[in-house]
Enzyme design. Sequence first.
Site, PDB file in Angstrom:
ATOM      1  N   SER A   1       0.850  -1.185   0.000  1.00 25.17           N
ATOM      2  CA  SER A   1       0.000   0.000   0.000  1.00 25.17           C
ATOM      3  C   SER A   1       0.892   1.244   0.000  1.00 25.17           C
ATOM      4  O   SER A   1       2.016   1.209   0.522  1.00 25.17           O
ATOM      5  CB  SER A   1      -0.852  -0.031   1.263  1.00 25.17           C
ATOM      6  N   SER A   2       0.355   2.342  -0.517  1.00 27.34           N
ATOM      7  CA  SER A   2       1.158   3.571  -0.563  1.00 27.34           C
ATOM      8  C   SER A   2       1.405   4.161   0.828  1.00 27.34           C
ATOM      9  O   SER A   2       2.231   5.055   0.979  1.00 27.34           O
ATOM     10  CB  SER A   2       0.489   4.611  -1.463  1.00 27.34           C
ATOM     11  N   CYS A   3       0.708   3.643   1.855  1.00 25.03           N
ATOM     12  CA  CYS A   3       0.925   4.181   3.202  1.00 25.03           C
ATOM     13  C   CYS A   3       2.225   3.684   3.825  1.00 25.03           C
ATOM     14  O   CYS A   3       2.551   4.070   4.946  1.00 25.03           O
ATOM     15  CB  CYS A   3      -0.257   3.868   4.112  1.00 25.03           C
TER      16      CYS A   3
ATOM     17  N   TYR B   1      -0.489  -1.034  10.137  1.00 28.06           N
ATOM     18  CA  TYR B   1      -0.704  -1.645   8.815  1.00 28.06           C
ATOM     19  C   TYR B   1       0.524  -1.427   7.927  1.00 28.06           C
ATOM     20  O   TYR B   1       0.998  -2.350   7.253  1.00 28.06           O
ATOM     21  CB  TYR B   1      -1.945  -1.006   8.187  1.00 28.06           C
TER      22      TYR B   1
ATOM     23  N   LYS C   1       3.067  -4.162   6.110  1.00 26.29           N
ATOM     24  CA  LYS C   1       3.329  -4.191   4.670  1.00 26.29           C
ATOM     25  C   LYS C   1       4.819  -4.013   4.362  1.00 26.29           C
ATOM     26  O   LYS C   1       5.343  -4.629   3.433  1.00 26.29           O
ATOM     27  CB  LYS C   1       2.493  -3.108   3.964  1.00 26.29           C
TER      28      LYS C   1
ATOM     29  N   HIS D   1     -13.066   2.981   3.234  1.00 28.19           N
ATOM     30  CA  HIS D   1     -12.238   4.085   2.747  1.00 28.19           C
ATOM     31  C   HIS D   1     -13.152   5.240   2.335  1.00 28.19           C
ATOM     32  O   HIS D   1     -14.370   5.092   2.243  1.00 28.19           O
ATOM     33  CB  HIS D   1     -11.387   3.618   1.567  1.00 28.19           C
TER      34      HIS D   1
HETATM   35  O1  GFB Z   1      -9.749   6.584   2.606  1.00 27.16           O
HETATM   36  P1  GFB Z   1      -9.343   6.894   3.988  1.00 27.16           P
HETATM   37  O2  GFB Z   1     -10.126   6.268   5.075  1.00 27.16           O
HETATM   38  O3  GFB Z   1      -7.862   6.469   4.233  1.00 27.16           O
HETATM   39  O4  GFB Z   1      -9.414   8.488   4.222  1.00 27.16           O
HETATM   40  P2  GFB Z   1      -6.369   7.052   4.102  1.00 27.16           P
HETATM   41  C1  GFB Z   1      -8.879   9.407   3.298  1.00 27.16           C
HETATM   42  C2  GFB Z   1      -9.232  10.817   3.711  1.00 27.16           C
HETATM   43  O5  GFB Z   1     -10.637  11.025   3.529  1.00 27.16           O
HETATM   44  C3  GFB Z   1      -8.930  11.202   5.146  1.00 27.16           C
HETATM   45  C4  GFB Z   1     -11.187  11.654   4.667  1.00 27.16           C
HETATM   46  O6  GFB Z   1      -8.419  12.521   5.193  1.00 27.16           O
HETATM   47  C5  GFB Z   1     -10.312  11.146   5.811  1.00 27.16           C
HETATM   48  O7  GFB Z   1     -10.422  11.978   6.940  1.00 27.16           O
HETATM   49  N1  GFB Z   1     -12.614  11.330   4.787  1.00 27.16           N
HETATM   50  C6  GFB Z   1     -13.621  12.238   4.682  1.00 27.16           C
HETATM   51  C7  GFB Z   1     -13.171  10.138   5.040  1.00 27.16           C
HETATM   52  N2  GFB Z   1     -14.801  11.661   4.893  1.00 27.16           N
HETATM   53  C8  GFB Z   1     -14.555  10.343   5.114  1.00 27.16           C
HETATM   54  C9  GFB Z   1     -15.416   9.232   5.401  1.00 27.16           C
HETATM   55  O8  GFB Z   1     -16.629   9.345   5.504  1.00 27.16           O
HETATM   56  N3  GFB Z   1     -14.793   8.030   5.541  1.00 27.16           N
HETATM   57  C10 GFB Z   1     -13.441   7.880   5.431  1.00 27.16           C
HETATM   58  N4  GFB Z   1     -12.912   6.652   5.567  1.00 27.16           N
HETATM   59  N5  GFB Z   1     -12.613   8.926   5.201  1.00 27.16           N
HETATM   60  C11 GFB Z   1      -5.893   4.538   4.513  1.00 27.16           C
HETATM   61  C12 GFB Z   1      -4.949   3.826   5.429  1.00 27.16           C
HETATM   62  O9  GFB Z   1      -5.567   5.875   4.708  1.00 27.16           O
HETATM   63  O10 GFB Z   1      -5.717   4.275   3.158  1.00 27.16           O
HETATM   64  C13 GFB Z   1      -4.649   2.454   5.030  1.00 27.16           C
HETATM   65  O11 GFB Z   1      -5.447   3.918   6.736  1.00 27.16           O
HETATM   66  C14 GFB Z   1      -4.471   2.270   3.543  1.00 27.16           C
HETATM   67  O12 GFB Z   1      -3.500   2.046   5.686  1.00 27.16           O
HETATM   68  C15 GFB Z   1      -5.536   2.968   2.756  1.00 27.16           C
HETATM   69  O13 GFB Z   1      -3.212   2.723   3.121  1.00 27.16           O
HETATM   70  C16 GFB Z   1      -5.307   2.907   1.262  1.00 27.16           C
HETATM   71  O14 GFB Z   1      -6.005   7.299   2.679  1.00 27.16           O
HETATM   72  O15 GFB Z   1      -6.148   8.206   5.026  1.00 27.16           O
END
Ligand code: GFB
Length: 311
Positions: free
Chosen positions: A108-110, A137, A141, A180
């Site tokens: 993953s890119s994280c 996580y 990875k 996500h």
């Molecule tokens: O997609 P996401 O959960 O993961 O969140 P990450 C991306 C951004 O969207 C963050 C915002 O800045 C969240 O605060 N966001 C806004 C929301 N509204 C929402 C919502 O309703 N739900 C969610 N989930 N986010 C993950 C990693 O990071 O990405 C994993 O935790 C993995 O390790 C994955 O790498 C691809 O991009 O921040």
Amino acid sequence: MDLNAKIYVAGHRGMVGSAVVRRLQKAGYQNIVYRTSKELDLRSTEAVNSFFAEEKPDYVILAAAKVGGIMANNTFRADFLFENLQIQNNVIHASHEQAVKKLLFLGSSCIYPKMAPQPIKEEYLLTGPLEPTNEPYALAKIAGLKLCEAYRDQHGSNFISAMPTNLYGPGDNYDLNNSHVLPALLRKFHEAKENNTPEVEVWGTGTPRREFLHVDDLADACLHLMLHYNGRELVNVGTGEDLTIRELVELVRDIVGYTGNVRFNTDKPDGTPRKLLDVSKLAKAGWRYKTGLPEGVRTVYQESFQATPIS
Ligand code: GFB
């Protein structure tokens, strides 16, 4: 990889694994093996070893992992670290024991440092501290890709690693606590439109930037790498383009057709400010994505909410 080669796709019921299976089938591969998690618990070393001894796959694509969005990663920190280590240790080691010809590990890119220069080149790995919300996580990875490198170094195994950017597509997780951002926004706006809700809550400030790749494009890249890439170094998989969460919110809202208000809840975490991948290495290897974000989101919305509504 001839069309009769036995290919084990670990995680075939997940969004990534199912896309990989579809792509392999489309290319004419005849001998794909898989097991549900009920049939084979990948966290069990014994079960994985017996499965590999019995099936002896020629090739392995490791798409099984415990995954989730920012909240799931940040809440179930022990599970994300421990279970991912278990799964990948078992599958990578068993692949070595059974002399698998080639294995593709998906990360993953994280995995990259929170403050890595942008766009992120593969060589920036381990040059700085990780984003805290997904450190467990990311560490799992990183251990996985390093394990692949180590088997290559010590035993000459052709184990390669790819690091996809944020993914979306059919079979995504729409559970609002664990998903996500993209599936979450689709669901929130869709339900708000259906129920005439005046306001939708979005997490964070809206300023973080993210890159999104359709999972069918990732599956295509996986096949490309299985066929054409045998290097020790990891490979980024993405579009090389990103947008702010605020821009994503506008895009999804327009596609769904929701006309109410949006409120950014800044009590929720933003996560990493930006993680745009430098995809020049994969471009040099002859691969580029096909599905643009607006087109991809439109299709996913139609398929997941308009054809068969999410219950
Ligand atoms: O997609 P996401 O959960 O993961 O969140 P990450 C991306 C951004 O969207 C963050 C915002 O800045 C969240 O605060 N966001 C806004 C929301 N509204 C929402 C919502 O309703 N739900 C969610 N989930 N986010 C993950 C990693 O990071 O990405 C994993 O935790 C993995 O390790 C994955 O790498 C691809 O991009 O921040």
